[in-house]
Design an enzyme around this catalytic site. Structure first.
Site: not given
Length: 409
Positions: A13, A150, A152, A195-197, A267, A324, A326
């Site tokens: 990503g 990343t 994350d 975001m942050g799975r 998320e 998307y 950020s």
């Protein structure tokens, strides 16, 4: 070590560092080893499998600095997992019976690549190491020097991944406009989904930066303009225990007093609970080529919104996602400094034939070095016990307990 050709590759990503990193690598090679040819594979491992690359010419070298002004990746990304042969056959990238890892390695040999720079997460970089190992076994030496990308910030053992600071800063600005909607209706519930799975870092850092952003504003309570209405009221992360009953009671009190509630949601928060509910109903949980749950198909933001709306008496609910927005921004000043230092070291390591992922090694005093590939791993959890986060949560009045189960991978 004699180097004739260097290849660049961005994968996974987007993050707000890819363009700047590509530009910095090109500039550094042009400065210290101008004789080295630079190519860039288009769309990450997709381009490697198809032999699709561009040669960085003199004009490209001259204009490389322009890339710092842009987000995204000028050479393109894709989500291609070289160990998922079935998916690659379905996509027409390899034929049945071909080992994609060996195919990609042979393409690097065919293209005469001596050094491969991968800008990506743990999977991107460790896959590149596997390519180098295969080529070594077949008498072809390839130096692989990766950069950690990343938003994350979840690569073990690297303290700070490229792009994460910039994404959080942009997310805070996004939230400021979204939360401006809080007076558009009585009893408004706003959920800002980040975001942050598996890792709550981005959500936590975004909430922190947004909270600090409010310190720069002037307020007019007699006109209805209060910091309390604009502030963060709750933060939910994959690493935190979810006590819906207690939080609903706390947030309902805020709703009753202020007339609105603002939640910052990772998320990946609540995903195990959502999956359990879906499977109990007999519904299929869709997954991507990496085996990850497709979060857009289970929609954590809407799930939280539905549960909390009735419990706190919300009359109107809004869920907005900053991901998307950020992740595709250009790098901020903090990240540009980090990118420059990492790219300079990456080129230095490449020229002396030292492979690894460039990063501040948390297990060695945060020393910036080329970290050996076997030590690289993903899904590093966000430490919810660190002082800046516990202080933030204390200011919000939210209790923080560690999650009882690991986040969904």
């Amino acid at each position: 070590m004699s180097i004739r050709r260097v290849a660049l590759l961005t994968a996974g990503g987007f993050a707000p560092c890819l363009s700047a990193a590509v530009g910095d690598l090109i500039e550094r090679y042009t400065e210290v080893a101008p004789e080295v040819e630079i190519i860039a594979y288009q769309y990450g491992y997709h381009g490697l499998l198809t032999g699709n690359y561009i040669v960085i010419d003199e004009e490209g070298r001259k204009n490389a600095g322009i890339l710092r002004e842009f987000g995204g990746s000028p050479i393109g990304n894709s989500r291609v997992k070289l160990t998922n042969a079935k998916n690659l056959v379905e996509r027409g990238l390899v034929v049945e019976g071909v080992n994609p890892l060996e195919f990609a390695a042979e393409q690097l040999r065919k293209d005469g690549v001596d050094v491969l720079h991968t800008i990506g997460g743990d999977d991107t970089n460790t896959t590149a190491a596997d390519l180098a190992a295969y080529l070594h076994e077949h008498d072809y030496e390839l130096t692989v020097v990766g950069l950690p990308k990343t938003i994350d910030n979840d690569i073990i053992p690297i303290r700070q991944s490229l792009g994460a600071w910039s994404a959080a800063e942009e997310g805070a600005g996004f939230a400021f406009n979204v939360i401006g909607e809080h007076r558009s209706n009585p009893r408004m519930l706003i959920i800002h989904e980040c975001m942050g799975r598996n890792c709550g870092y981005l959500t936590a850092e975004t909430a922190k930066r947004y909270h600090e952003l409010l310190d720069t504003k002037k307020w007019a309570p007699s006109l209805g303009l209060t910091r309390e209405r604009w502030d963060v009221h709750a933060v939910f992360l994959p690493e935190m225990k979810l006590d819906f009953a207690a939080e609903a009671e706390r947030l309902k009190a805020i709703m009753d007093e202020q007339g609105n509630v603002n939640i910052f949601l990772s998320e990946g928060a609540g995903v195990p609970e959502i999956i359990a509910e879906m499977e109990a109903r007999g519904e299929e949980v869709q997954r991507d080529p990496f085996g990850h749950v497709k979060l857009d198909t289970i929609n954590p933001g809407q799930w939280f919104a539905k549960r909390f709306a009735s419990l706190i008496g919300a009359e109107k609910v809004m869920v907005q996602k900053s991901g998307y927005y950020s992740r595709a921004t250009n790098a901020n000043a903090e990240d540009l400094d980090l990118i420059k230092s990492m790219c300079d070291l990456a080129v230095e390591c490449a020229l002396r034939g030292e492979s690894g992922v460039i990063g501040q090694d948390e297990e060695n005093g945060d020393r910036l070095s080329a970290i050996a590939f076997p030590r690289i791993a993903g899904a590093k959890p966000f430490d919810i016990t660190q002082s800046w986060f516990t202080e933030l949560m204390a200011e919000l009045g939210q209790k923080v307990d560690p999650a009882e189960t690991a986040p969904e991978h």
